[in-house]
Design an enzyme around this catalytic site. Structure first.
Site: not given
Ligand code: NAD
Length: 367
Positions: A103, A196, A198, A200
């Protein structure tokens, strides 16, 4: 993935206080076994400082994202890069892909040169490692940044495919596996709280609805929560009720440390499985969940769909092969949970053993 950058910046501040106690930046007590290669980089022309942590390359080049956020001090950036790199070692080993873990973080600072020049400088840092580190997208970076880095560095992992749908599919397979182990007959009627909505979480909510689960969604963006809930035929949960709303499955897909000392004893669910990294505030919480009869799927196992897709893309697999590989996460989760039950240990301990067996030495997450 940019939305939670602010929270993470705050988090890194707290971690800085923890790590400032040691002046040994590659201290084995912080990351058990230490980091294989820890590089502090500075480009004077653009004012770019970065940290690259190559945790382990036993299984292949260290694959892991580039974070570009503000840190209170370089030591905080070092601590975060090392901790996240260890997570990548465990994730890639458990996912059975031929990569080690790494990382990097670029410190976002005032007075830096233009973004493109910062990324080029970072690409030169990566280039000097001779292929030991393969960077990908992470908080604060996107595919355009990776394209710039890739002009200079020998290799970048990004192939312009959003990994989030694959991450969601892997989380779904993990939930289905945990539900089987918990004795549920499929997901029909199971109440799942998705924290969340977002990249995922939004997809996960839809996939769960397709399997007739009863989906509840929480997001700090009320619009996003409402949209995802409507698409899943479910309802919205207030963000501060995520850990107190009775459900069968809690799927954290937003913030870190959802399971902590304050929440663990009251969690009204049978399963915790989601995409967010660092779901547990500290490793002892895994045992506390087990004592309460809650099945916990280690985050680095459940959220590996994205890295599996990256490997598939680089290996030239077709869509069907990629999806099948992502769905095998579910088989691994079921085997791990059953092994934990048979061996009287926690799922996290089993996941660490699986990774350690592949790597050939003991690899554990930080305490
Ligand atoms: P994203 O930023 O698209 O979505 C995150 C969502 O969570 C947003 O809509 C945000 O408004 C919401 N959020 C933030 N804090 C919050 C809280 N306290 N309560 C409720 N909602 C909250 O991120 P993502 O790509 O969907 O990833 C989600 C998580 O999964 C992250 O922690 C990321 O590190 C992890 N992750 C993602 C991937 C990937 O492929 N995108 C892979 C491995 C891990």
């Amino acid at each position: 993935m940019g939305q939670d950058t602010g929270n993470r910046a705050q988090d890194t501040g707290n971690r800085a206080q923890d790590t400032d106690r040691s002046d040994d930046l590659n201290d084995d007590q912080t990351i058990p076994g230490g980091t294989e290669q820890l590089v502090l980089c500075r480009d004077r022309a653009t004012g770019t400082r970065a940290v690259i942590a190559v945790d382990d390359t036993t299984l292949g080049p260290a694959l892991g994202g580039v974070r570009y956020v503000r840190y209170p001090a370089e030591a905080a950036a070092v601590a975060e890069a090392r901790r996240l790199a260890r997570g990548m070692t465990l994730k890639n080993a458990c996912a059975d892909i031929p990569y080690g873990g790494g990382k990097s973080v670029i410190l976002l600072e005032d007075g830096q040169g233009p973004r493109e020049q910062v990324m080029e400088a970072f690409g030169r840092f990566v280039d000097r490692l001779g292929g030991a580190y393969v960077p990908g997208v992470d908080m604060g970076t996107d595919v355009e940044d990776l394209a710039v880095i890739g002009k200079v560095a020998p290799d970048v992992s990004c192939d312009h495919v959003d990994p989030s749908p694959y991450t969601a599919l892997g989380v779904l397979a993990s939930i289905e596996a945990a539900a089987r182990v918990a004795g549920f007959d499929g997901l029909r009627g199971l109440r799942v709280v998705v924290q969340g909505a977002g990249h995922v979480g939004g997809t996960l909510a839809r996939l769960l609805a397709e399997r007739s689960a009863d989906v509840l969604v929480a997001d700090v963006s009320t619009d996003r929560a409402a949209e995802a809930a409507a698409a899943a035929g479910g309802a919205v949960v207030p963000v501060d009720e995520v850990t107190t709303t009775p459900c069968d499955v809690l799927a954290p897909c937003a913030a870190a440390r959802v399971v902590n000392d304050a929440t663990v004893d009251g969690l009204p669910c049978r399963i915790v499985a989601g995409a967010a990294n660092d779901v547990l505030a500290h490793r002892q919480l895994d045992g506390r969940l087990a004592e309460r009869g809650i099945l916990y799927v280690p985050d680095f196992v459940a959220n590996a769909g994205g890295v599996v897709q990256i490997h598939a893309g680089r290996a030239g697999w077709d869509e069907a092969g990629t999806e099948a590989a992502v769905l095998r996460i579910g088989e691994r989760v079921e085997a791990m949970l059953r092994r934990a039950s048979a061996e009287g240990c926690t799922p996290l301990e089993v996941a660490e053993r699986v990774a350690s067996e592949r790597i050939g030495r003991t690899v554990r997450i930080p305490a």
